[in-house]
Each structure stands twice: as C-alpha cells, then as structure tokens.
Design a protein around this motif. Structure first.
Motif, PDB file in Angstrom:
ATOM      1  N   GLY A   9       0.602  -1.050   0.085  1.00 33.54           N
ATOM      2  CA  GLY A   9      -0.187   0.298  -0.060  1.00 33.54           C
ATOM      3  C   GLY A   9       0.493   0.901  -0.115  1.00 33.54           C
ATOM      4  N   VAL A  10       1.829   1.540   0.351  1.00 29.16           N
ATOM      5  CA  VAL A  10       2.771   2.627   0.985  1.00 29.16           C
ATOM      6  C   VAL A  10       3.499   2.268  -0.782  1.00 29.16           C
ATOM      7  CG1 VAL A  10       5.201   3.197   1.397  1.00 29.16           C
ATOM      8  CG2 VAL A  10       2.988   2.692   3.523  1.00 29.16           C
ATOM      9  N   GLY A  11       3.893   1.651  -0.866  1.00 22.06           N
ATOM     10  CA  GLY A  11       4.884   1.911  -2.215  1.00 22.06           C
ATOM     11  C   GLY A  11       3.200   2.116  -3.435  1.00 22.06           C
ATOM     12  N   VAL A  12       1.939   1.340  -3.084  1.00 25.42           N
ATOM     13  CA  VAL A  12       1.415   2.501  -4.781  1.00 25.42           C
ATOM     14  C   VAL A  12       1.144   3.586  -4.237  1.00 25.42           C
ATOM     15  CG1 VAL A  12      -1.069   2.208  -5.205  1.00 25.42           C
ATOM     16  CG2 VAL A  12       0.357   0.105  -4.995  1.00 25.42           C
ATOM     17  N   VAL A  13       1.022   3.948  -2.593  1.00 27.62           N
ATOM     18  CA  VAL A  13       1.236   5.694  -2.504  1.00 27.62           C
ATOM     19  C   VAL A  13       2.064   6.373  -3.318  1.00 27.62           C
ATOM     20  CG1 VAL A  13       0.556   7.094  -1.184  1.00 27.62           C
ATOM     21  CG2 VAL A  13      -1.227   5.051  -0.401  1.00 27.62           C
ATOM     22  N   ILE A  14       2.891   5.743  -2.678  1.00 24.87           N
ATOM     23  CA  ILE A  14       4.044   6.568  -2.961  1.00 24.87           C
ATOM     24  C   ILE A  14       4.236   6.437  -4.605  1.00 24.87           C
ATOM     25  CG2 ILE A  14       6.557   6.707  -3.072  1.00 24.87           C
ATOM     26  CD1 ILE A  14       6.866   5.612  -0.490  1.00 24.87           C
ATOM     27  N   GLY A  15       3.816   5.252  -5.661  1.00 24.01           N
ATOM     28  CA  GLY A  15       4.059   5.831  -6.728  1.00 24.01           C
ATOM     29  C   GLY A  15       2.754   6.756  -7.463  1.00 24.01           C
ATOM     30  N   VAL A  16       1.249   6.844  -6.678  1.00 21.10           N
ATOM     31  CA  VAL A  16       0.750   7.646  -7.188  1.00 21.10           C
ATOM     32  C   VAL A  16       1.225   8.900  -7.217  1.00 21.10           C
ATOM     33  CG1 VAL A  16      -1.977   8.766  -6.834  1.00 21.10           C
ATOM     34  CG2 VAL A  16      -0.713   5.835  -6.827  1.00 21.10           C
ATOM     35  N   ILE A  17       1.623   9.545  -5.850  1.00 17.78           N
ATOM     36  CA  ILE A  17       2.085  10.578  -6.145  1.00 17.78           C
ATOM     37  C   ILE A  17       3.691  11.054  -6.789  1.00 17.78           C
ATOM     38  CG2 ILE A  17       3.551  12.083  -4.307  1.00 17.78           C
ATOM     39  CD1 ILE A  17       1.924  11.000  -2.148  1.00 17.78           C
ATOM     40  N   ALA A  18       4.356  10.221  -6.673  1.00 20.88           N
ATOM     41  CA  ALA A  18       5.497  10.790  -7.867  1.00 20.88           C
ATOM     42  C   ALA A  18       5.190  10.751  -9.170  1.00 20.88           C
ATOM     43  CB  ALA A  18       6.039   8.847  -8.262  1.00 20.88           C
ATOM     44  N   VAL A  19       3.656   9.844  -9.744  1.00 21.02           N
ATOM     45  CA  VAL A  19       3.545  10.123 -11.099  1.00 21.02           C
ATOM     46  C   VAL A  19       2.306  11.513 -11.212  1.00 21.02           C
ATOM     47  CG1 VAL A  19       2.047   9.410 -12.767  1.00 21.02           C
ATOM     48  CG2 VAL A  19       3.370   7.935 -11.897  1.00 21.02           C
ATOM     49  N   SER A  20       1.866  11.938  -9.919  1.00 23.96           N
ATOM     50  CA  SER A  20       1.301  12.034 -10.409  1.00 23.96           C
ATOM     51  C   SER A  20       2.243  13.941 -10.497  1.00 23.96           C
ATOM     52  CB  SER A  20       0.126  13.071  -9.398  1.00 23.96           C
ATOM     53  OG  SER A  20       0.857  12.840  -7.474  1.00 23.96           O
ATOM     54  N   LYS A  21       3.277  14.592  -9.648  1.00 28.55           N
ATOM     55  CA  LYS A  21       4.054  15.032  -9.461  1.00 28.55           C
ATOM     56  C   LYS A  21       4.915  15.866 -10.646  1.00 28.55           C
ATOM     57  CE  LYS A  21       3.758  16.707  -5.377  1.00 28.55           C
ATOM     58  NZ  LYS A  21       3.510  18.270  -4.430  1.00 28.55           N
ATOM     59  N   ALA A  22       5.075  14.206 -11.092  1.00 32.88           N
ATOM     60  CA  ALA A  22       5.445  14.204 -13.070  1.00 32.88           C
ATOM     61  C   ALA A  22       4.514  14.936 -13.707  1.00 32.88           C
ATOM     62  CB  ALA A  22       6.218  12.234 -13.064  1.00 32.88           C
ATOM     63  N   GLN A  23       3.746  14.175 -13.882  1.00 35.95           N
ATOM     64  CA  GLN A  23       2.563  14.701 -14.586  1.00 35.95           C
ATOM     65  C   GLN A  23       2.745  16.861 -14.218  1.00 35.95           C
ATOM     66  OE1 GLN A  23      -0.727  12.536 -14.984  1.00 35.95           O
ATOM     67  NE2 GLN A  23      -0.156  11.432 -16.051  1.00 35.95           N
ATOM     68  N   SER A  24       2.557  16.880 -13.390  1.00 34.46           N
ATOM     69  CA  SER A  24       2.358  18.317 -12.822  1.00 34.46           C
ATOM     70  C   SER A  24       3.692  18.772 -13.793  1.00 34.46           C
ATOM     71  CB  SER A  24       2.127  17.981 -11.597  1.00 34.46           C
ATOM     72  OG  SER A  24       0.476  17.759 -10.686  1.00 34.46           O
ATOM     73  N   TYR A  25       5.126  18.271 -13.183  1.00 29.83           N
ATOM     74  CA  TYR A  25       5.798  19.384 -13.959  1.00 29.83           C
ATOM     75  C   TYR A  25       6.100  19.344 -15.237  1.00 29.83           C
ATOM     76  CZ  TYR A  25      10.773  19.688 -14.389  1.00 29.83           C
ATOM     77  OH  TYR A  25      12.455  21.000 -14.744  1.00 29.83           O
ATOM     78  N   VAL A  26       5.515  18.335 -15.752  1.00 35.58           N
ATOM     79  CA  VAL A  26       6.002  18.049 -17.230  1.00 35.58           C
ATOM     80  C   VAL A  26       4.737  19.103 -17.694  1.00 35.58           C
ATOM     81  CG1 VAL A  26       4.845  17.161 -19.471  1.00 35.58           C
ATOM     82  CG2 VAL A  26       6.617  15.415 -17.359  1.00 35.58           C
ATOM     83  N   LYS A  27       3.373  19.644 -16.993  1.00 36.39           N
ATOM     84  CA  LYS A  27       2.371  20.448 -17.305  1.00 36.39           C
ATOM     85  C   LYS A  27       2.594  21.658 -17.493  1.00 36.39           C
ATOM     86  CE  LYS A  27      -1.806  17.425 -16.839  1.00 36.39           C
ATOM     87  NZ  LYS A  27      -3.325  17.285 -16.529  1.00 36.39           N
ATOM     88  N   ALA A  28       4.330  21.912 -16.267  1.00 39.95           N
ATOM     89  CA  ALA A  28       3.902  22.925 -15.803  1.00 39.95           C
ATOM     90  C   ALA A  28       5.374  23.736 -16.234  1.00 39.95           C
ATOM     91  CB  ALA A  28       4.396  22.984 -14.835  1.00 39.95           C
ATOM     92  N   ASN A  29       6.792  22.662 -16.857  1.00 40.49           N
ATOM     93  CA  ASN A  29       7.565  23.132 -17.720  1.00 40.49           C
ATOM     94  C   ASN A  29       8.041  23.038 -19.129  1.00 40.49           C
ATOM     95  OD1 ASN A  29       8.116  24.656 -15.037  1.00 40.49           O
ATOM     96  ND2 ASN A  29       8.645  22.681 -14.190  1.00 40.49           N
ATOM     97  N   THR A  30       6.788  22.733 -19.508  1.00 42.52           N
ATOM     98  CA  THR A  30       7.157  22.172 -21.542  1.00 42.52           C
ATOM     99  C   THR A  30       5.633  22.644 -22.370  1.00 42.52           C
ATOM    100  OG1 THR A  30       5.095  20.321 -21.110  1.00 42.52           O
ATOM    101  CG2 THR A  30       7.971  20.098 -20.914  1.00 42.52           C
ATOM    102  N   PRO A  31       6.232  23.373 -23.870  1.00 41.12           N
ATOM    103  CA  PRO A  31       5.591  23.595 -24.062  1.00 41.12           C
ATOM    104  C   PRO A  31       4.657  23.219 -24.559  1.00 41.12           C
ATOM    105  CG  PRO A  31       7.816  23.569 -24.716  1.00 41.12           C
ATOM    106  CD  PRO A  31       8.205  23.183 -24.081  1.00 41.12           C
ATOM    107  N   ASP A  32       3.242  23.477 -25.635  1.00 42.99           N
ATOM    108  CA  ASP A  32       2.177  22.460 -25.885  1.00 42.99           C
ATOM    109  C   ASP A  32       2.098  21.973 -27.036  1.00 42.99           C
ATOM    110  OD1 ASP A  32      -0.802  22.630 -25.725  1.00 42.99           O
ATOM    111  OD2 ASP A  32      -0.332  23.341 -27.459  1.00 42.99           O
ATOM    112  N   LYS A  33       3.189  22.298 -27.573  1.00 42.46           N
ATOM    113  CA  LYS A  33       3.601  20.792 -28.524  1.00 42.46           C
ATOM    114  C   LYS A  33       3.684  19.432 -27.641  1.00 42.46           C
ATOM    115  CE  LYS A  33       1.881  23.172 -32.488  1.00 42.46           C
ATOM    116  NZ  LYS A  33       1.244  22.402 -33.429  1.00 42.46           N
ATOM    117  N   ALA A  34       5.450  20.124 -26.962  1.00 41.91           N
ATOM    118  CA  ALA A  34       5.722  18.619 -26.621  1.00 41.91           C
ATOM    119  C   ALA A  34       4.700  18.726 -25.513  1.00 41.91           C
ATOM    120  CB  ALA A  34       6.946  19.433 -25.542  1.00 41.91           C
ATOM    121  N   ARG A  35       4.171  18.896 -25.181  1.00 37.49           N
ATOM    122  CA  ARG A  35       3.113  18.195 -24.085  1.00 37.49           C
ATOM    123  C   ARG A  35       2.091  17.541 -24.585  1.00 37.49           C
ATOM    124  NH1 ARG A  35       1.800  23.018 -21.514  1.00 37.49           N
ATOM    125  NH2 ARG A  35       0.559  22.902 -22.846  1.00 37.49           N
TER     126      ARG A  35
END
Length: 78
Positions: A9-35
């Motif tokens: 359960g801890v691993g799943v929660v950490i995985g979900v948090i990591a993926v959501s943070k990575a997606q947020s980072y990609v959305k905030a810091n990449t141009p629209d075409k790359a996104r």
C-alpha cells in the motif's frame, strides 16, 4: 502478511504521488506541442485512459490463461 500489505500500500501511494508530481511538472514546464506529444491531445484524461488500458490488457491476458488452463484440465480429464 499484514506487513506486506502495508508495504504494498505504501509503495502504491508513493507511486501515485510520484506520477502525479511528474505529470504536474511536465504540464507546467513544457511547451504545448511537447506536452501534446508526451501526454496526448486530451491531457486531462491521461490517468483514466492509462488505467482503462491496463485493465483491458489484464483482462485479455486473464482470458488467454483461463482458456489455456481449461484446455489442459479438459485434456487431462478426458
């Protein structure tokens, strides 16, 4: 057994948090075409589409394995 369930359960929660943070980072810091190239044109539904694809793939593999086991046990019984 309980410790394993907790750690999974801890691993799943950490995985979900990591993926959501990575997606947020990609959305905030990449141009629209790359996104759009990385996440596709429908960027709000990436998680649900990924989960739907995983479930469909799991069900297909499950059905293949079930048919294989059914054939094996039918041949053994017959």
């Amino acid at each position: 057994m309980f410790k394993r369930i907790v750690w999974i359960g801890v691993g799943v929660v950490i995985g979900v948090i990591a993926v959501s943070k990575a997606q947020s980072y990609v959305k905030a810091n990449t141009p629209d075409k790359a996104r759009q190239f990385l996440l596709g044109p429908d960027q709000e539904q990436v998680a649900s589409k990924t989960l739907g694809g995983l479930i469909a793939e799991f069900n297909a593999a499950r059905q293949i394995r079930e048919e294989e086991l059914n054939r094996r046990y039918i041949d053994r019984a017959g």
